[in-house]
Write an enzyme that holds these catalytic residues in place. Sequence first.
Site, PDB file in Angstrom:
ATOM      1  N   GLU A   1      -4.838  -4.797  11.018  1.00 43.18           N
ATOM      2  CA  GLU A   1      -3.815  -3.757  11.091  1.00 43.18           C
ATOM      3  C   GLU A   1      -3.955  -2.965  12.386  1.00 43.18           C
ATOM      4  OE1 GLU A   1      -2.055  -2.428   7.003  1.00 43.18           O
ATOM      5  OE2 GLU A   1      -3.858  -1.304   7.464  1.00 43.18           O
TER       6      GLU A   1
ATOM      7  N   HIS B   1      -9.098   1.421   5.834  1.00 43.85           N
ATOM      8  CA  HIS B   1      -7.775   1.609   6.439  1.00 43.85           C
ATOM      9  C   HIS B   1      -7.886   2.591   7.601  1.00 43.85           C
ATOM     10  CE1 HIS B   1      -3.516   2.666   6.828  1.00 43.85           C
ATOM     11  NE2 HIS B   1      -3.244   1.567   6.150  1.00 43.85           N
TER      12      HIS B   1
ATOM     13  N   GLY C   1       3.298  -1.307   4.107  1.00 43.69           N
ATOM     14  CA  GLY C   1       3.339   0.117   3.802  1.00 43.69           C
ATOM     15  C   GLY C   1       4.695   0.534   3.274  1.00 43.69           C
TER      16      GLY C   1
ATOM     17  N   GLU D   1      -6.152   4.985   8.480  1.00 38.51           N
ATOM     18  CA  GLU D   1      -5.941   6.390   8.106  1.00 38.51           C
ATOM     19  C   GLU D   1      -7.214   6.996   7.523  1.00 38.51           C
ATOM     20  OE1 GLU D   1      -1.212   5.574   7.269  1.00 38.51           O
ATOM     21  OE2 GLU D   1      -2.590   5.822   5.574  1.00 38.51           O
TER      22      GLU D   1
ATOM     23  N   GLY E   1       3.097   2.524  10.440  1.00 34.16           N
ATOM     24  CA  GLY E   1       4.016   3.636  10.228  1.00 34.16           C
ATOM     25  C   GLY E   1       4.832   4.017  11.441  1.00 34.16           C
TER      26      GLY E   1
ATOM     27  N   ASN F   1       0.865  -1.184   0.000  1.00 38.95           N
ATOM     28  CA  ASN F   1       0.000   0.000   0.000  1.00 38.95           C
ATOM     29  C   ASN F   1       0.901   1.233   0.000  1.00 38.95           C
ATOM     30  OD1 ASN F   1      -1.978   1.936   0.342  1.00 38.95           O
ATOM     31  ND2 ASN F   1      -2.267   1.526   2.522  1.00 38.95           N
ATOM     32  N   TRP F   2       0.989   1.898  -1.130  1.00 39.33           N
ATOM     33  CA  TRP F   2       1.884   3.048  -1.257  1.00 39.33           C
ATOM     34  C   TRP F   2       1.355   4.308  -0.582  1.00 39.33           C
ATOM     35  CZ3 TRP F   2       3.312   2.644  -7.177  1.00 39.33           C
ATOM     36  CH2 TRP F   2       4.242   1.614  -7.339  1.00 39.33           C
ATOM     37  N   LYS F   3       0.047   4.364  -0.342  1.00 37.95           N
ATOM     38  CA  LYS F   3      -0.578   5.565   0.227  1.00 37.95           C
ATOM     39  C   LYS F   3      -0.353   6.743  -0.737  1.00 37.95           C
ATOM     40  CE  LYS F   3       0.176   3.434   4.685  1.00 37.95           C
ATOM     41  NZ  LYS F   3       0.512   3.589   6.122  1.00 37.95           N
TER      42      LYS F   3
ATOM     43  N   SER G   1       3.904  -2.091  10.049  1.00 37.84           N
ATOM     44  CA  SER G   1       5.368  -2.133  10.181  1.00 37.84           C
ATOM     45  C   SER G   1       5.942  -3.495   9.808  1.00 37.84           C
ATOM     46  CB  SER G   1       5.791  -1.734  11.610  1.00 37.84           C
ATOM     47  OG  SER G   1       5.393  -0.401  11.896  1.00 37.84           O
TER      48      SER G   1
END
Length: 249
Positions: free
Chosen positions: A167, A95, A234, A97, A173, A9-11, A213
Amino acid sequence: MRVPIIAGNWKMNKDVQEAVSFVKQVKDELPPANQLETAIAGPTLCLVPMVKAAGKSPLKIMAENCYYKDDGAYTGETSPYALYQAGIHHVILGHSERRTYFNESDDMINKKVKAALKNGLCPIVCCDDTMGRRVTGKKVHWVVSRILADVHGLTDDEICHVTIAYEPSWAIGTGESADPDQAAEGCYLIRQTISDMYGDNVANDVRILYGGSVTTANINALMEKQDIDGVLVGAASLNPATFLQLVHH
């Protein structure tokens, strides 16, 4: 038999040129999809060029989000119908975020899951627990209520097209990954919840991933756990060489 999956997942990272370059560097170095699925979720602007770059390789290109309507006056949103028509077959939903920064509720995520499935997309539904529960040494229970709400109303056939990613928000992160036993506990509880809702046969078909992570240093220990069918990565998925190390763990 559940096929394991390594998904990145590049975000909100990489422009179109960088994304295409990444795909070209990894696409011919991947195992067959029937042995291990590999996937990357990129920013919306990059998706169509990434699909073209991936061609007929095993690499699947995923969306990082979508809306729960196919079209209409929803400025800035992404249609699940348009994603499928563009060659995207997977989408990350729920997600932490999205839940935290954009106030997405379980009801919103449930609508998105149903819309994605209706349009032929396979959702990766994310759910988490809290750091507080971990610090006090209690078992993970909140993750169970999340699953009950996010997949509410799905049929047996529909839930089999859903992948669930455990998650812990405190591990995303931060560099602080759940240890393999903690990760396995969360995934086990999710599978038991699916079993309670749909029965053992269905639960045994649903893939459950760990995310938070994930690195080249801990992926082996995570993938050895019975109820962990793969990882959602990530930062470690941003570099082609590192991503390939994860794939060939």
